[in-house]
Design a protein around this motif. Structure first.
Motif, short mmCIF file in Angstrom:
data_model
loop_
_atom_site.label_atom_id
_atom_site.label_comp_id
_atom_site.label_asym_id
_atom_site.label_seq_id
_atom_site.Cartn_x
_atom_site.Cartn_y
_atom_site.Cartn_z
N VAL A 172 24.12 -5.88 -24.91
CA VAL A 172 23.33 -6.99 -25.91
C VAL A 172 24.52 -7.32 -26.66
O VAL A 172 25.06 -6.82 -27.22
N VAL A 214 23.90 -0.41 -26.18
CA VAL A 214 22.69 -0.09 -26.83
C VAL A 214 22.24 0.89 -26.06
O VAL A 214 21.71 0.66 -24.99
N VAL A 227 15.05 3.58 -28.77
CA VAL A 227 16.13 2.61 -28.78
C VAL A 227 17.15 3.10 -30.03
O VAL A 227 16.65 3.43 -31.12
N ILE A 229 22.48 -0.53 -32.78
CA ILE A 229 21.98 -1.79 -33.37
C ILE A 229 22.68 -1.91 -34.57
O ILE A 229 23.32 -3.14 -34.88
N TYR A 264 26.17 -3.52 -34.85
CA TYR A 264 26.33 -5.14 -34.78
C TYR A 264 26.81 -5.49 -36.40
O TYR A 264 27.36 -6.53 -36.48
N LYS A 321 10.60 1.62 -29.56
CA LYS A 321 10.96 0.25 -29.42
C LYS A 321 10.30 -0.58 -30.45
O LYS A 321 10.90 -1.64 -30.79
N ALA A 368 16.02 -4.26 -35.82
CA ALA A 368 16.94 -5.44 -35.02
C ALA A 368 16.73 -6.70 -35.80
O ALA A 368 17.47 -7.50 -35.98
N LYS A 413 18.22 -9.70 -32.36
CA LYS A 413 16.89 -9.09 -31.76
C LYS A 413 16.34 -9.84 -30.41
O LYS A 413 15.70 -8.92 -29.78
N LEU A 441 18.32 -8.32 -27.70
CA LEU A 441 17.76 -7.02 -27.39
C LEU A 441 16.54 -7.11 -26.63
O LEU A 441 16.36 -6.30 -25.93
N GLU A 485 17.12 -8.19 -22.92
CA GLU A 485 17.87 -7.00 -22.30
C GLU A 485 17.16 -5.69 -21.89
O GLU A 485 17.16 -5.15 -21.08
N PHE A 486 16.29 -5.55 -23.05
CA PHE A 486 15.37 -4.22 -22.76
C PHE A 486 14.32 -4.33 -21.77
O PHE A 486 14.10 -3.64 -20.98
#
Length: 191
Positions: free
Chosen positions: A9, A14, A25, A30, A33, A114, A121, A129, A132, A135-136
């Motif tokens: 991300v 992550v 997660v 996170i 960041y 999650k 996030a 967020k 994320l 990508e999640f």
């Protein structure tokens, strides 16, 4: 914890863990960041807020029959005060929470379901967020596409096999003396 994987991300890794069929997660990843060197402070600061505790408490009420609401009320009453500090470990220990998991050691860290991770996030950065979430969901979308392809293949094979089986039944199982009308009563036609 079950199997783990990593997603990328915004050039940051992550970690994702699958625990009892639920995705968790890494809050630690996170939080990096915002603060690469001390992500635990970021997590503790997030947990101090009233809205954060309200969200965590509601999530636990909805998902955890063993959640301790009396202990939660004590935290909720203290939330927002300058002296109030809450660590993930204390939250888990006192309320019997299941939405956050804290692991010690080399591959440890704080992980959250999650739903909670996306909320965290958002507190870190709305932009982060959204990346994320994208990508999640990527591996999940790929898995769904693979399952759909597999399902369509199975469906096509079933159609082909149906024709083969019905023809074999007509040729080998149904006696020659049986008329088409009699056979129709016992066997479905492919048309």
């Amino acid at each position: 914890m079950g199997k783990s994987s990593k997603i990328k991300v915004q050039d940051r890794e992550v970690s994702i863990l699958l625990n009892e069929e639920r995705d968790f997660v890494s809050l630690t990843d996170i939080a990096k960041y915002r603060n690469e060197h001390d992500p635990n402070d970021i997590i503790r600061n997030w947990m101090r807020g009233r809205t954060t505790l309200a969200f965590l408490g509601l999530w636990e009420v909805l998902n955890n029959p063993d959640f301790k609401p009396v202990e939660f009320d004590g935290f909720r009453n203290e939330a927002g005060h300058n002296y109030f500090v809450l660590s993930p470990q204390k939250w888990i220990e006192k309320t019997n929470a299941i939405g956050i998991v804290s692991k010690s050691g080399r591959y440890g860290g704080t992980f959250a379901h999650k739903d909670i991770a996306f909320e965290f996030a958002s507190w870190i950065s709305p932009e982060f967020k959204l990346y994320l979430i994208t990508e999640f969901q990527q591996p999940k979308n790929s898995e769904n596409e693979r399952l759909n392809l597999n399902w369509n293949l199975q469906r096509t094979l079933a159609k082909v096999n149906y024709r083969i089986h019905t023809d074999a039944i007509k040729e080998k199982v149904i006696p020659v003396e049986v008329t088409k009308e009699q056979a129709a009563r016992f066997y479905a036609t492919p048309y």
